[in-house]
Write an enzyme that holds these catalytic residues in place. Structure first.
Site, mmCIF file in Angstrom:
data_model
loop_
_atom_site.group_PDB
_atom_site.id
_atom_site.type_symbol
_atom_site.label_atom_id
_atom_site.label_comp_id
_atom_site.label_asym_id
_atom_site.label_seq_id
_atom_site.Cartn_x
_atom_site.Cartn_y
_atom_site.Cartn_z
ATOM 1 C CG HIS A 79 -1.989 -1.126 1.036
ATOM 2 N ND1 HIS A 79 -2.455 -1.888 2.079
ATOM 3 C CD2 HIS A 79 -2.601 -1.602 -0.076
ATOM 4 C CE1 HIS A 79 -3.320 -2.773 1.620
ATOM 5 N NE2 HIS A 79 -3.422 -2.624 0.318
ATOM 6 C CG ASP A 83 -4.891 -1.888 -4.886
ATOM 7 O OD1 ASP A 83 -4.297 -2.963 -5.061
ATOM 8 O OD2 ASP A 83 -5.288 -1.502 -3.766
ATOM 9 C CG ASP A 104 -15.637 -3.162 -15.170
ATOM 10 O OD1 ASP A 104 -14.481 -2.683 -15.152
ATOM 11 O OD2 ASP A 104 -15.927 -4.216 -15.751
HETATM 12 N N1 SAM Z 1 -3.203 -5.768 -3.358
HETATM 13 C C1 SAM Z 1 -3.991 -6.655 -4.055
HETATM 14 C C2 SAM Z 1 -3.288 -7.723 -4.829
HETATM 15 O O1 SAM Z 1 -2.769 -7.509 -5.879
HETATM 16 O O2 SAM Z 1 -3.284 -8.824 -4.352
HETATM 17 C C3 SAM Z 1 -5.155 -6.062 -4.730
HETATM 18 C C4 SAM Z 1 -6.154 -5.790 -3.680
HETATM 19 S S1 SAM Z 1 -7.664 -5.076 -4.062
HETATM 20 C C5 SAM Z 1 -8.587 -5.944 -2.868
HETATM 21 C C6 SAM Z 1 -8.184 -5.660 -5.647
HETATM 22 C C7 SAM Z 1 -9.624 -5.284 -5.921
HETATM 23 O O3 SAM Z 1 -9.834 -5.089 -7.309
HETATM 24 C C8 SAM Z 1 -10.643 -6.334 -5.482
HETATM 25 O O4 SAM Z 1 -11.352 -5.875 -4.369
HETATM 26 C C9 SAM Z 1 -11.535 -6.524 -6.714
HETATM 27 O O5 SAM Z 1 -12.908 -6.643 -6.402
HETATM 28 C C10 SAM Z 1 -11.227 -5.257 -7.506
HETATM 29 N N2 SAM Z 1 -11.525 -5.379 -8.937
HETATM 30 C C11 SAM Z 1 -11.321 -6.458 -9.740
HETATM 31 N N3 SAM Z 1 -11.728 -6.193 -10.983
HETATM 32 C C12 SAM Z 1 -12.179 -4.911 -10.980
HETATM 33 C C13 SAM Z 1 -12.714 -4.063 -11.983
HETATM 34 N N4 SAM Z 1 -12.884 -4.497 -13.231
HETATM 35 N N5 SAM Z 1 -13.074 -2.804 -11.627
HETATM 36 C C14 SAM Z 1 -12.904 -2.358 -10.365
HETATM 37 N N6 SAM Z 1 -12.402 -3.127 -9.369
HETATM 38 C C15 SAM Z 1 -12.042 -4.381 -9.681
#
Ligand code: SAM
Length: 284
Positions: free
Chosen positions: A62, A156, A138
């Site tokens: 982070h 992220d 999204d």
């Molecule tokens: N630090 C992390 C890792 O790489 O392991 C990433 C953590 S963060 C929780 C990733 C987030 O991206 C998830 O909560 C997921 O729901 C979100 N996510 C996945 N696809 C997405 C999209 N198309 N638009 C927005 N958020 C998305």
């Protein structure tokens, strides 16, 4: 009976974490989500079998995703996080006093709700900061449709599997580029160069087509097993990743010299020093 949770990200390599206590294990609208306690990594959240956040080492990822672009840019008023529902990058970004507004665009509302409940120290009040705007959508849709311009965009994301796959595509990166203010910076979660090299090569290859400067930087994240992890870097300002340590120190002092556990001005500068096997993946 002991329960071990296996990470299923890689084709020929798997790690298992012991779940001392399972706090949540169910499907959300978008993915499989499990939260459990582990004696070495703390509280851990996995999505679709892949570690997302662990309380013992979340500071590494982070801090490095937020402070490297924010300090390199130096005058970020408006920022955007795509994904990042755990709130950790949001928390770190909000430490920058010049930041006026930050949008968090997360596809899965359950991630935010469950992290609020089970990982309150990760977001540490950031969801409710007056500068924060949370959008449940999204991320590809938001960047395609927005009229706003951001100084920094931080992707992220999960790995390129499930809902996160679209966040590694050329049209998405092109829309991010259009949503950047002049001199803005795009950073992306780009996995482990040792195990996911082709993904890093592809993302940074797209950045070479779109930005004057395309590169990557590294951080050692213990809970993402298999070597250092990479963050993709794209900007039209070729000076930003060559700032000297004293310039970064000055910006940190001006921001109130807030304490950090991994990021430091010298680590910031060194993070762009890539071993040859990583350089080969990111050089155009
Ligand atoms: N630090 C992390 C890792 O790489 O392991 C990433 C953590 S963060 C929780 C990733 C987030 O991206 C998830 O909560 C997921 O729901 C979100 N996510 C996945 N696809 C997405 C999209 N198309 N638009 C927005 N958020 C998305």
């Amino acid at each position: 009976m002991e329960r071990w949770v296996e990470e299923t990200l890689h084709r020929g390599f798997r790690v298992r974490l012991k779940a001392d206590r399972v706090l949540f294990d169910s499907d959300t609208e978008h993915q499989r989500l499990i939260i459990f306690e582990n004696s070495d990594f703390g509280r851990v959240m996995m999505l679709d079998g892949i570690v997302q956040v662990a309380t013992k080492d979340e500071f590494v990822y982070h801090e490095m995703m937020a402070h490297v672009p924010l300090f390199a840019h130096g005058q970020v008023r408006k920022a955007l996080i795509i994904g990042g529902g755990d709130g950790g990058v949001l928390r770190e970004s909000l430490k920058h006093p010049e930041l006026e507004s930050i949008t968090l665009c997360e596809i899965d509302r359950s991630v935010i709700d469950l992290c609020r409940e089970h990982f309150p120290e990760v977001s540490a009040g950031a969801y409710d900061d007056p500068r924060t705007r949370i959008v449940i959508a999204d991320g590809t849709k938001l960047v395609a449709e927005t009229d706003e311009r951001f100084d920094v965009i931080m992707v992220d994301s999960t790995d390129p599997i499930g809902p996160g796959a679209v966040l590694f595509t050329k049209p998405f990166y092109a829309d991010c580029r259009s949503a950047l203010a002049p001199g803005g910076v795009l950073v992306t979660q780009n996995g482990l160069p040792f195990l996911q090299g082709p993904e890093l090569r592809q993302s940074v290859g797209y950045f070479h087509e779109m930005f004057a400067d395309a590169f990557a930087y590294l951080a050692s994240t213990p809970s993402y097993f298999g070597g250092p992890m990479s963050f993709g870097w794209g900007t039209d300002d070729c000076d930003l990743r060559h700032l000297r340590q004293d310039a970064i120190e000055r910006r940190h002092a001006e921001a109130g010299a807030f304490p950090t556990r991994y990021w430091r001005p010298d680590v910031h500068v060194a993070a762009f020093a890539l071993p040859n096997y990583v350089r080969e993946l990111v050089e155009g």
